[in-house]
Design a protein around this motif. Structure first.
Motif, PDB file in Angstrom:
ATOM      1  N   LEU A   1       0.823  -1.208   0.000  1.00  0.00           N
ATOM      2  CA  LEU A   1       0.000   0.000   0.000  1.00  0.00           C
ATOM      3  C   LEU A   1       0.856   1.257   0.000  1.00  0.00           C
ATOM      4  O   LEU A   1       0.543   2.236  -0.695  1.00  0.00           O
ATOM      5  CB  LEU A   1      -0.935   0.000   1.212  1.00  0.00           C
ATOM      6  N   GLY A   2       1.936   1.239   0.763  1.00  0.00           N
ATOM      7  CA  GLY A   2       2.815   2.401   0.839  1.00  0.00           C
ATOM      8  C   GLY A   2       3.419   2.762  -0.503  1.00  0.00           C
ATOM      9  O   GLY A   2       3.657   3.934  -0.794  1.00  0.00           O
ATOM     10  N   ALA A   3       3.658   1.764  -1.343  1.00  0.00           N
ATOM     11  CA  ALA A   3       4.236   2.011  -2.661  1.00  0.00           C
ATOM     12  C   ALA A   3       3.304   2.816  -3.562  1.00  0.00           C
ATOM     13  O   ALA A   3       3.756   3.438  -4.534  1.00  0.00           O
ATOM     14  CB  ALA A   3       4.580   0.680  -3.325  1.00  0.00           C
ATOM     15  N   PHE A   4       2.013   2.833  -3.234  1.00  0.00           N
ATOM     16  CA  PHE A   4       1.027   3.549  -4.056  1.00  0.00           C
ATOM     17  C   PHE A   4       0.354   4.684  -3.272  1.00  0.00           C
ATOM     18  O   PHE A   4      -0.675   5.218  -3.705  1.00  0.00           O
ATOM     19  CB  PHE A   4      -0.019   2.562  -4.576  1.00  0.00           C
ATOM     20  N   GLY A   5       0.922   5.043  -2.138  1.00  0.00           N
ATOM     21  CA  GLY A   5       0.364   6.134  -1.347  1.00  0.00           C
ATOM     22  C   GLY A   5      -0.956   5.809  -0.695  1.00  0.00           C
ATOM     23  O   GLY A   5      -1.744   6.707  -0.387  1.00  0.00           O
ATOM     24  N   LEU A   6      -1.206   4.519  -0.450  1.00  0.00           N
ATOM     25  CA  LEU A   6      -2.492   4.076   0.105  1.00  0.00           C
ATOM     26  C   LEU A   6      -2.345   3.502   1.505  1.00  0.00           C
ATOM     27  O   LEU A   6      -3.198   2.740   1.961  1.00  0.00           O
ATOM     28  CB  LEU A   6      -3.118   3.018  -0.821  1.00  0.00           C
ATOM     29  N   GLN A   7      -1.283   3.877   2.207  1.00  0.00           N
ATOM     30  CA  GLN A   7      -1.019   3.307   3.523  1.00  0.00           C
ATOM     31  C   GLN A   7      -2.139   3.572   4.525  1.00  0.00           C
ATOM     32  O   GLN A   7      -2.290   2.846   5.509  1.00  0.00           O
ATOM     33  CB  GLN A   7       0.308   3.823   4.081  1.00  0.00           C
ATOM     34  N   GLY A   8      -2.949   4.579   4.266  1.00  0.00           N
ATOM     35  CA  GLY A   8      -4.069   4.877   5.156  1.00  0.00           C
ATOM     36  C   GLY A   8      -5.139   3.801   5.148  1.00  0.00           C
ATOM     37  O   GLY A   8      -5.999   3.771   6.028  1.00  0.00           O
ATOM     38  N   ASP A   9      -5.078   2.895   4.169  1.00  0.00           N
ATOM     39  CA  ASP A   9      -6.064   1.818   4.064  1.00  0.00           C
ATOM     40  C   ASP A   9      -5.579   0.511   4.687  1.00  0.00           C
ATOM     41  O   ASP A   9      -6.174  -0.541   4.450  1.00  0.00           O
ATOM     42  CB  ASP A   9      -6.414   1.553   2.595  1.00  0.00           C
ATOM     43  N   ILE A  10      -4.525   0.576   5.487  1.00  0.00           N
ATOM     44  CA  ILE A  10      -3.931  -0.640   6.045  1.00  0.00           C
ATOM     45  C   ILE A  10      -4.925  -1.462   6.849  1.00  0.00           C
ATOM     46  O   ILE A  10      -4.826  -2.691   6.916  1.00  0.00           O
ATOM     47  CB  ILE A  10      -2.698  -0.286   6.916  1.00  0.00           C
ATOM     48  N   ASN A  11      -5.915  -0.815   7.449  1.00  0.00           N
ATOM     49  CA  ASN A  11      -6.906  -1.540   8.264  1.00  0.00           C
ATOM     50  C   ASN A  11      -8.162  -1.917   7.480  1.00  0.00           C
ATOM     51  O   ASN A  11      -9.049  -2.588   8.011  1.00  0.00           O
ATOM     52  CB  ASN A  11      -7.291  -0.708   9.493  1.00  0.00           C
ATOM     53  N   SER A  12      -8.233  -1.503   6.220  1.00  0.00           N
ATOM     54  CA  SER A  12      -9.407  -1.805   5.385  1.00  0.00           C
ATOM     55  C   SER A  12      -9.134  -3.062   4.557  1.00  0.00           C
ATOM     56  O   SER A  12      -9.120  -3.038   3.319  1.00  0.00           O
ATOM     57  CB  SER A  12      -9.737  -0.619   4.484  1.00  0.00           C
ATOM     58  N   ARG A  13      -8.924  -4.172   5.233  1.00  0.00           N
ATOM     59  CA  ARG A  13      -8.465  -5.395   4.572  1.00  0.00           C
ATOM     60  C   ARG A  13      -9.453  -5.913   3.535  1.00  0.00           C
ATOM     61  O   ARG A  13      -9.063  -6.291   2.428  1.00  0.00           O
ATOM     62  CB  ARG A  13      -8.190  -6.483   5.611  1.00  0.00           C
ATOM     63  N   PHE A  14     -10.727  -5.952   3.866  1.00  0.00           N
ATOM     64  CA  PHE A  14     -11.709  -6.512   2.938  1.00  0.00           C
ATOM     65  C   PHE A  14     -11.882  -5.638   1.705  1.00  0.00           C
ATOM     66  O   PHE A  14     -12.052  -6.139   0.585  1.00  0.00           O
ATOM     67  CB  PHE A  14     -13.040  -6.742   3.655  1.00  0.00           C
TER      68      PHE A  14
ATOM     69  N   ALA B   1     -11.657  -1.262  -8.923  1.00  0.00           N
ATOM     70  CA  ALA B   1     -10.582  -0.289  -9.158  1.00  0.00           C
ATOM     71  C   ALA B   1     -10.912   0.665 -10.296  1.00  0.00           C
ATOM     72  O   ALA B   1     -10.486   1.828 -10.289  1.00  0.00           O
ATOM     73  CB  ALA B   1      -9.272  -1.014  -9.448  1.00  0.00           C
ATOM     74  N   ASN B   2     -11.672   0.191 -11.273  1.00  0.00           N
ATOM     75  CA  ASN B   2     -12.057   1.036 -12.408  1.00  0.00           C
ATOM     76  C   ASN B   2     -13.159   2.022 -12.049  1.00  0.00           C
ATOM     77  O   ASN B   2     -13.380   2.996 -12.788  1.00  0.00           O
ATOM     78  CB  ASN B   2     -12.518   0.159 -13.576  1.00  0.00           C
ATOM     79  N   ARG B   3     -13.853   1.776 -10.962  1.00  0.00           N
ATOM     80  CA  ARG B   3     -14.989   2.628 -10.583  1.00  0.00           C
ATOM     81  C   ARG B   3     -14.645   3.630  -9.490  1.00  0.00           C
ATOM     82  O   ARG B   3     -15.462   4.483  -9.152  1.00  0.00           O
ATOM     83  CB  ARG B   3     -16.159   1.750 -10.129  1.00  0.00           C
ATOM     84  N   LEU B   4     -13.440   3.552  -8.961  1.00  0.00           N
ATOM     85  CA  LEU B   4     -13.037   4.459  -7.888  1.00  0.00           C
ATOM     86  C   LEU B   4     -12.370   5.702  -8.469  1.00  0.00           C
ATOM     87  O   LEU B   4     -11.597   5.621  -9.421  1.00  0.00           O
ATOM     88  CB  LEU B   4     -12.073   3.749  -6.936  1.00  0.00           C
ATOM     89  N   ALA B   5     -12.670   6.860  -7.880  1.00  0.00           N
ATOM     90  CA  ALA B   5     -12.113   8.117  -8.373  1.00  0.00           C
ATOM     91  C   ALA B   5     -10.602   8.186  -8.183  1.00  0.00           C
ATOM     92  O   ALA B   5      -9.884   8.739  -9.018  1.00  0.00           O
ATOM     93  CB  ALA B   5     -12.786   9.293  -7.659  1.00  0.00           C
ATOM     94  N   ASN B   6     -10.110   7.623  -7.070  1.00  0.00           N
ATOM     95  CA  ASN B   6      -8.674   7.623  -6.796  1.00  0.00           C
ATOM     96  C   ASN B   6      -8.011   6.534  -7.644  1.00  0.00           C
ATOM     97  O   ASN B   6      -8.161   5.347  -7.382  1.00  0.00           O
ATOM     98  CB  ASN B   6      -8.425   7.370  -5.310  1.00  0.00           C
ATOM     99  N   LYS B   7      -7.262   6.929  -8.651  1.00  0.00           N
ATOM    100  CA  LYS B   7      -6.673   5.976  -9.588  1.00  0.00           C
ATOM    101  C   LYS B   7      -5.471   5.229  -9.012  1.00  0.00           C
ATOM    102  O   LYS B   7      -4.925   4.340  -9.676  1.00  0.00           O
ATOM    103  CB  LYS B   7      -6.274   6.686 -10.882  1.00  0.00           C
ATOM    104  N   SER B   8      -5.094   5.551  -7.793  1.00  0.00           N
ATOM    105  CA  SER B   8      -4.028   4.789  -7.139  1.00  0.00           C
ATOM    106  C   SER B   8      -4.476   3.344  -6.897  1.00  0.00           C
ATOM    107  O   SER B   8      -3.654   2.419  -6.904  1.00  0.00           O
ATOM    108  CB  SER B   8      -3.633   5.438  -5.808  1.00  0.00           C
ATOM    109  N   TYR B   9      -5.779   3.155  -6.697  1.00  0.00           N
ATOM    110  CA  TYR B   9      -6.297   1.793  -6.521  1.00  0.00           C
ATOM    111  C   TYR B   9      -6.172   0.999  -7.824  1.00  0.00           C
ATOM    112  O   TYR B   9      -5.840  -0.194  -7.803  1.00  0.00           O
ATOM    113  CB  TYR B   9      -7.756   1.826  -6.066  1.00  0.00           C
ATOM    114  N   TYR B  10      -6.409   1.674  -8.936  1.00  0.00           N
ATOM    115  CA  TYR B  10      -6.237   1.017 -10.236  1.00  0.00           C
ATOM    116  C   TYR B  10      -4.771   0.610 -10.421  1.00  0.00           C
ATOM    117  O   TYR B  10      -4.478  -0.504 -10.884  1.00  0.00           O
ATOM    118  CB  TYR B  10      -6.672   1.952 -11.359  1.00  0.00           C
ATOM    119  N   GLU B  11      -3.865   1.514 -10.090  1.00  0.00           N
ATOM    120  CA  GLU B  11      -2.441   1.224 -10.242  1.00  0.00           C
ATOM    121  C   GLU B  11      -2.018   0.061  -9.349  1.00  0.00           C
ATOM    122  O   GLU B  11      -1.224  -0.795  -9.757  1.00  0.00           O
ATOM    123  CB  GLU B  11      -1.614   2.468  -9.919  1.00  0.00           C
TER     124      GLU B  11
END
Length: 272
Positions: A66-79, A96-106
């Motif tokens: 997650l840290g590699a994509f700037g998403l470390q804030g989601d560490i507790n959102s496992r599901f 991932a295609n439906r989320l506004a934050n494209k970091s999830y897609y990456e």
């Protein structure tokens, strides 16, 4: 003892110093025991991960991923993260295609758990993720010293990738407008007020394109494939940011002077 990045000056002078010393500072930062422990563990264990469920079950691996994509804030959102990863990116209905934050897609695209052979089974994958993780962690550390420098580092990394994508120019501009760090940098660089975000999105697009043409010589995001053009944008951002800071300080000093002149001396003595 933790290493703190050194940025002795503000504005463009600070950026020039940071870029000159970047490699040495990054090396010192990534040699910290905590960073090394995280990356060594990732390199050792990631090859045993074959599904999204495997990854989210190991918090230490997930931290680096997650840290590699700037998403470390989601560490507790496992599901949630498991859903993003397991869906993949091949279908338009994938999360991932439906989320506004494209970091999830990456993230989902990089791990490719929706393919027969996920990226975790490729020999070069660990080093790619570790490099991204180290870069992001360094940017975070720089941000504790100067938020402007962090925004500049983010722009230098993200704009080069965005410029090379096979999508329309409008789509690339909408990606910039949808990214809080990039939007902030562009708005400051182009002299746009904070209220700019409240106007119609198509108007925002047109304004960004016209300002880019005015200040950088081209309205297309593809120009940022050239590091020199990104450098011009960052310089403009930092110079305008300094002007805003000086204006804010001057305005505050003027307001204080007016207040002092308007208040009775006995009141001022009680405030002192």
């Amino acid at each position: 003892m933790s290493f703190a990045p050194v940025v002795p000056f503000g504005g463009y002078a600070g950026w020039s110093f940071l870029t000159r010393t970047m490699e040495a500072q990054k090396q010192a930062f990534t040699q910290q025991a905590s960073v090394q422990r995280d990356t060594d563990y990732f390199r050792e264990k990631i090859g045993s991960v074959k599904t999204a469920e495997d990854l989210v079950a190991d918090r230490r691996l997930l931290k680096v991923a997650l840290g590699a994509f700037g998403l470390q804030g989601d560490i507790n959102s496992r599901f949630f993260i498991q859903k993003v990863l397991s869906d993949g990116t091949l279908d338009n209905t994938d999360l991932a295609n439906r989320l506004a934050n494209k970091s999830y897609y990456e993230l989902a695209s990089a791990f490719a758990f929706d393919l027969a052979t996920p990226s975790t089974q490729i020999s070069t994958f660990a080093d790619e993720i570790i490099t991204a993780y180290r870069n992001r962690k360094f940017e975070e550390a720089v941000g504790t010293v100067s938020d402007e420098m962090r925004l500049a580092l983010n722009a230098r990394r993200e704009l080069e990738k965005l410029a090379g994508k096979q999508s329309s120019d409008n789509t690339k501009w909408f990606t910039i407008l949808g990214s809080a760090p990039l939007r902030s940098l562009f708005q400051t660089a182009f002299g746009l007020p904070k209220s700019f975000a409240a106007i119609d999105l198509d108007q925002q697009l047109g304004t960004m394109q016209s300002r880019a043409d005015r200040y950088l010589g081209s309205r297309e995001v593809a120009q940022f494939a050239d590091p020199a053009r990104v450098g011009d944008l960052i310089k403009l951002f930092l110079l305008r940011s300094q002007v805003q800071q000086v204006a804010s300080i001057s305005s505050g000093a003027a307001a204080l002077t007016l207040l002092q002149n308007a208040q009775p001396k006995n009141l001022l003595s009680r405030l002192a």
